[in-house]
Write an enzyme that holds these catalytic residues in place. Structure first.
Site, PDB file in Angstrom:
ATOM      1  N   GLU A  44       0.844  -1.195   0.000  1.00  0.00           N
ATOM      2  CA  GLU A  44       0.000   0.000   0.000  1.00  0.00           C
ATOM      3  C   GLU A  44       0.883   1.250   0.000  1.00  0.00           C
ATOM      4  O   GLU A  44       1.952   1.269   0.607  1.00  0.00           O
ATOM      5  CB  GLU A  44      -0.870  -0.005   1.258  1.00  0.00           C
ATOM      6  CG  GLU A  44      -1.751   1.223   1.437  1.00  0.00           C
ATOM      7  CD  GLU A  44      -2.480   1.238   2.783  1.00  0.00           C
ATOM      8  OE1 GLU A  44      -3.496   1.934   2.883  1.00  0.00           O
ATOM      9  OE2 GLU A  44      -2.014   0.569   3.734  1.00  0.00           O
ATOM     10  N   LYS A 110      -9.661   2.819  -1.976  1.00  0.00           N
ATOM     11  CA  LYS A 110      -9.824   2.164  -0.677  1.00  0.00           C
ATOM     12  C   LYS A 110     -11.145   2.569  -0.027  1.00  0.00           C
ATOM     13  O   LYS A 110     -11.396   3.742   0.214  1.00  0.00           O
ATOM     14  CB  LYS A 110      -8.648   2.553   0.220  1.00  0.00           C
ATOM     15  CG  LYS A 110      -8.604   1.849   1.567  1.00  0.00           C
ATOM     16  CD  LYS A 110      -7.368   2.310   2.334  1.00  0.00           C
ATOM     17  CE  LYS A 110      -7.217   1.632   3.678  1.00  0.00           C
ATOM     18  NZ  LYS A 110      -6.011   2.138   4.397  1.00  0.00           N
ATOM     19  N   CYS A 144      -5.386  -2.885   2.742  1.00  0.00           N
ATOM     20  CA  CYS A 144      -5.087  -2.810   4.174  1.00  0.00           C
ATOM     21  C   CYS A 144      -6.308  -2.927   5.093  1.00  0.00           C
ATOM     22  O   CYS A 144      -6.804  -4.032   5.330  1.00  0.00           O
ATOM     23  CB  CYS A 144      -4.311  -1.524   4.444  1.00  0.00           C
ATOM     24  SG  CYS A 144      -3.310  -1.586   5.978  1.00  0.00           S
TER      25      CYS A 144
END
Length: 259
Positions: A44, A110, A144
């Site tokens: 990431e 995200k 994540c």
């Protein structure tokens, strides 16, 4: 369609807020991959580390980093995936990019921004999940903190691989280990997680624990803990079909859609 997919997991340190140096360092690592692979996975925010200071280092979708990824994908004849900071319409995104050798750019913003670090106050949250059809493999790439939310990751698309790119700190690494394995088992898919190592400028330590699991939750990688490394794993369609047919767990899943 390919029956096998060869994936390179790159577990790397990241230089804080320094896209130029990170691209150089990661390029050097990628160059050491001597065998042919189908997919290269980076962490990431691989150009900057997990920073909440995007001004001055964010790029456009046609910026240097996207061109860099596109060039590597073509040169290595391999897709490449990782997230970086993208600015669009005066807003910042922690955007995952999955770039194919033919230049096709697939992107995912995200969805679950990390409120504990204030990511939700800096970056816009994504609204839609991405499933990439690549070489006959359906791949669902996430970022994540998404790992903590199994409903969003649920395999309602019959994807073959779910993967996570991350900056997941050592202090909570047991959750990372546990949840990666769980995502593989509950979704009857391969699950890959690529995390960084080293210290960032906020003095958070990252210990890696990058991993690849098969549909039964068994580890198939040999990547070391706590240091830079590259692991190459081979995924097999026959493994997926064998156990999905034999066990049939996905036939009993709850089907739903998210708004």
């Amino acid at each position: 369609m390919q029956n096998q997919l060869k994936v390179a997991l790159i577990q790397s340190t990241l230089v804080w807020e320094n896209p130029v140096q990170n691209r150089i360092n990661l390029r050097d690592k990628i160059e050491t991959i001597s065998e042919s692979v189908d997919l290269i996975v980076l962490p990431e925010m691989f150009t900057t580390g997990f920073t909440m200071n995007p001004k001055g280092i964010a790029e456009s979708i046609d910026g240097v980093t996207v061109k860099w990824m596109t060039h590597i994908a073509k040169e290595k004849d391999s897709a490449i995936v990782g997230s970086c900071i993208i600015k669009e319409n005066e807003k910042f995104y922690n955007r995952l990019l999955f770039i194919e050798p033919n230049g096709k750019i697939n992107s995912y913003d995200k969805r679950h921004t990390f409120t504990l670090a204030g990511e939700d106050k800096v970056y816009e949250s994504g609204k839609h999940r991405l499933v990439v059809d690549y070489k006959g493999w359906k791949i669902c790439p996430l970022v994540c903190y998404d790992l903590r939310f199994p409903v969003f990751a649920r395999n309602t698309d019959d994807y073959d691989v779910i993967l996570y790119v991350a900056n997941w700190p050592k202090v909570r690494i047991s959750a990372w280990d546990t949840l990666l394995k769980a995502r593989a088992i509950e979704n009857m898919s391969y699950c890959i997680g690529v995390n960084r190592v080293g210290l960032d400028s906020n003095n958070y330590e990252y210990s890696g624990h990058s991993a690849a699991y098969d549909v039964l939750g068994e580890r198939i990688d040999n990547i070391p803990i706590g240091k830079e490394a590259i692991a190459i794993v081979t995924l097999d369609k026959m493994h997926i079909s064998k156990y999905r047919t034999k066990l049939g767990f996905l036939n009993d899943r709850d089907m739903f859609t998210l708004k």
